[in-house]
Design a protein around this motif. Structure first.
Motif, PDB file in Angstrom:
ATOM      1  N   SER A   1      18.948  44.052  33.281  1.00 12.99           N
ATOM      2  CA  SER A   1      19.532  43.799  34.598  1.00 12.99           C
ATOM      3  C   SER A   1      20.799  44.633  34.760  1.00 12.99           C
ATOM      4  N   CYS A   2      21.267  44.724  35.979  1.00 10.94           N
ATOM      5  CA  CYS A   2      22.510  45.467  36.239  1.00 10.94           C
ATOM      6  C   CYS A   2      23.683  44.842  35.489  1.00 10.94           C
ATOM      7  N   GLU A   3      23.721  43.513  35.443  1.00 14.97           N
ATOM      8  CA  GLU A   3      24.807  42.820  34.760  1.00 14.97           C
ATOM      9  C   GLU A   3      24.797  43.115  33.260  1.00 14.97           C
TER      10      GLU A   3
ATOM     11  N   SER B   1      23.416  45.684  31.754  1.00 12.48           N
ATOM     12  CA  SER B   1      23.728  47.101  31.570  1.00 12.48           C
ATOM     13  C   SER B   1      25.234  47.343  31.668  1.00 12.48           C
ATOM     14  N   ALA B   2      25.878  46.711  32.639  1.00 14.98           N
ATOM     15  CA  ALA B   2      27.325  46.887  32.813  1.00 14.98           C
ATOM     16  C   ALA B   2      28.095  46.374  31.605  1.00 14.98           C
ATOM     17  N   ILE B   3      27.694  45.223  31.081  1.00 14.18           N
ATOM     18  CA  ILE B   3      28.378  44.674  29.902  1.00 14.18           C
ATOM     19  C   ILE B   3      28.157  45.570  28.691  1.00 14.18           C
ATOM     20  N   LEU B   4      26.935  46.026  28.504  1.00 14.78           N
ATOM     21  CA  LEU B   4      26.654  46.912  27.379  1.00 14.78           C
ATOM     22  C   LEU B   4      27.463  48.205  27.485  1.00 14.78           C
ATOM     23  N   LEU B   5      27.524  48.779  28.671  1.00 16.40           N
ATOM     24  CA  LEU B   5      28.306  50.000  28.861  1.00 16.40           C
ATOM     25  C   LEU B   5      29.790  49.755  28.590  1.00 16.40           C
ATOM     26  N   ARG B   6      30.289  48.619  29.025  1.00 17.13           N
ATOM     27  CA  ARG B   6      31.694  48.272  28.756  1.00 17.13           C
ATOM     28  C   ARG B   6      31.935  48.200  27.250  1.00 17.13           C
ATOM     29  N   MET B   7      31.052  47.533  26.547  1.00 19.30           N
ATOM     30  CA  MET B   7      31.223  47.356  25.098  1.00 19.30           C
ATOM     31  C   MET B   7      31.104  48.689  24.354  1.00 19.30           C
ATOM     32  N   LEU B   8      30.217  49.555  24.798  1.00 19.30           N
ATOM     33  CA  LEU B   8      30.017  50.833  24.112  1.00 19.30           C
ATOM     34  C   LEU B   8      31.127  51.836  24.412  1.00 19.30           C
ATOM     35  N   ASN B   9      31.614  51.853  25.646  1.00 14.89           N
ATOM     36  CA  ASN B   9      32.614  52.836  26.034  1.00 14.89           C
ATOM     37  C   ASN B   9      34.044  52.409  25.737  1.00 14.89           C
ATOM     38  N   PHE B  10      34.267  51.131  25.507  1.00 14.24           N
ATOM     39  CA  PHE B  10      35.594  50.625  25.167  1.00 14.24           C
ATOM     40  C   PHE B  10      35.480  49.703  23.959  1.00 14.24           C
ATOM     41  N   PRO B  11      35.177  50.272  22.796  1.00 18.87           N
ATOM     42  CA  PRO B  11      34.928  49.443  21.597  1.00 18.87           C
ATOM     43  C   PRO B  11      36.225  48.949  20.950  1.00 18.87           C
ATOM     44  N   ASP B  12      36.969  48.103  21.668  1.00 20.90           N
ATOM     45  CA  ASP B  12      38.212  47.564  21.125  1.00 20.90           C
ATOM     46  C   ASP B  12      37.951  46.726  19.881  1.00 20.90           C
ATOM     47  N   THR B  13      36.791  46.103  19.838  1.00 17.83           N
ATOM     48  CA  THR B  13      36.424  45.240  18.733  1.00 17.83           C
ATOM     49  C   THR B  13      34.902  45.173  18.650  1.00 17.83           C
ATOM     50  N   ASP B  14      34.393  44.759  17.522  1.00 17.36           N
ATOM     51  CA  ASP B  14      32.948  44.630  17.368  1.00 17.36           C
ATOM     52  C   ASP B  14      32.433  43.306  17.912  1.00 17.36           C
ATOM     53  N   TYR B  15      33.323  42.423  18.296  1.00 16.51           N
ATOM     54  CA  TYR B  15      32.916  41.097  18.734  1.00 16.51           C
ATOM     55  C   TYR B  15      33.554  40.778  20.076  1.00 16.51           C
TER      56      TYR B  15
ATOM     57  N   CYS C   1      35.170  38.183  30.816  1.00 15.65           N
ATOM     58  CA  CYS C   1      35.382  37.757  32.209  1.00 15.65           C
ATOM     59  C   CYS C   1      36.404  38.611  32.966  1.00 15.65           C
ATOM     60  N   PRO C   2      37.556  38.936  32.391  1.00 17.55           N
ATOM     61  CA  PRO C   2      38.530  39.730  33.154  1.00 17.55           C
ATOM     62  C   PRO C   2      38.011  41.111  33.571  1.00 17.55           C
ATOM     63  N   PHE C   3      37.042  41.650  32.858  1.00 22.49           N
ATOM     64  CA  PHE C   3      36.492  42.961  33.195  1.00 22.49           C
ATOM     65  C   PHE C   3      35.448  42.876  34.309  1.00 22.49           C
ATOM     66  N   PHE C   4      34.943  41.685  34.549  1.00 20.27           N
ATOM     67  CA  PHE C   4      33.896  41.479  35.556  1.00 20.27           C
ATOM     68  C   PHE C   4      34.302  40.323  36.460  1.00 20.27           C
ATOM     69  N   GLU C   5      35.372  40.526  37.207  1.00 11.30           N
ATOM     70  CA  GLU C   5      35.976  39.455  38.009  1.00 11.30           C
ATOM     71  C   GLU C   5      35.045  38.891  39.075  1.00 11.30           C
TER      72      GLU C   5
ATOM     73  N   LEU D   1      31.223  33.089  34.709  1.00  8.90           N
ATOM     74  CA  LEU D   1      31.033  32.980  33.261  1.00  8.90           C
ATOM     75  C   LEU D   1      29.553  32.784  32.944  1.00  8.90           C
ATOM     76  N   LYS D   2      28.851  32.032  33.770  1.00  6.35           N
ATOM     77  CA  LYS D   2      27.419  31.806  33.565  1.00  6.35           C
ATOM     78  C   LYS D   2      26.644  33.125  33.665  1.00  6.35           C
ATOM     79  N   THR D   3      26.996  33.968  34.630  1.00  2.00           N
ATOM     80  CA  THR D   3      26.336  35.271  34.784  1.00  2.00           C
ATOM     81  C   THR D   3      26.572  36.135  33.551  1.00  2.00           C
ATOM     82  N   ILE D   4      27.785  36.137  33.047  1.00  3.37           N
ATOM     83  CA  ILE D   4      28.106  36.937  31.859  1.00  3.37           C
ATOM     84  C   ILE D   4      27.356  36.409  30.644  1.00  3.37           C
ATOM     85  N   ARG D   5      27.291  35.102  30.492  1.00  4.31           N
ATOM     86  CA  ARG D   5      26.541  34.530  29.364  1.00  4.31           C
ATOM     87  C   ARG D   5      25.055  34.868  29.473  1.00  4.31           C
ATOM     88  N   ASN D   6      24.507  34.799  30.677  1.00  7.99           N
ATOM     89  CA  ASN D   6      23.091  35.168  30.870  1.00  7.99           C
ATOM     90  C   ASN D   6      22.862  36.622  30.478  1.00  7.99           C
ATOM     91  N   ALA D   7      23.776  37.501  30.869  1.00 10.24           N
ATOM     92  CA  ALA D   7      23.636  38.926  30.548  1.00 10.24           C
ATOM     93  C   ALA D   7      23.757  39.151  29.039  1.00 10.24           C
TER      94      ALA D   7
END
Length: 76
Positions: A15-17, A19-33, A40-44, A48-54
């Motif tokens: 899903s778009c959501e 994909s966006a989270i994966l791209l955020r994690m890959l392009n800004f790898p501040d931490t592995d976890y 949530c602050p990155f996807f205002e 929270l339910k949408t982020i957990r589903n993604a």
């Protein structure tokens, strides 16, 4: 100073959501976890339910690994 490369993905099954989270994690790898709450602050505009589903979608697709005996990102 080296130029930063941007990582892209091409998985039409995500899903778009997710994909966006994966791209955020890959392009800004501040931490592995990351927790859903930390993302949530990155996807205002997303709940929270949408982020957990993604995150669960990424886990099911094999992009994330989680440890523990409970669901990786429980929806409350």
């Amino acid at each position: 100073m080296s130029e930063r490369q941007i990582i892209t993905i091409s998985d039409d099954k995500l899903s778009c959501e997710a994909s966006a989270i994966l791209l955020r994690m890959l392009n800004f790898p501040d931490t592995d976890y990351h927790t859903a709450e930390e993302l949530c602050p990155f996807f205002e505009n997303d709940s929270l339910k949408t982020i957990r589903n993604a995150l669960n979608e990424l886990y099911d697709a094999g992009y994330l690994r989680c440890s523990g005996k409970t669901a990786p990102f429980p929806i409350k």
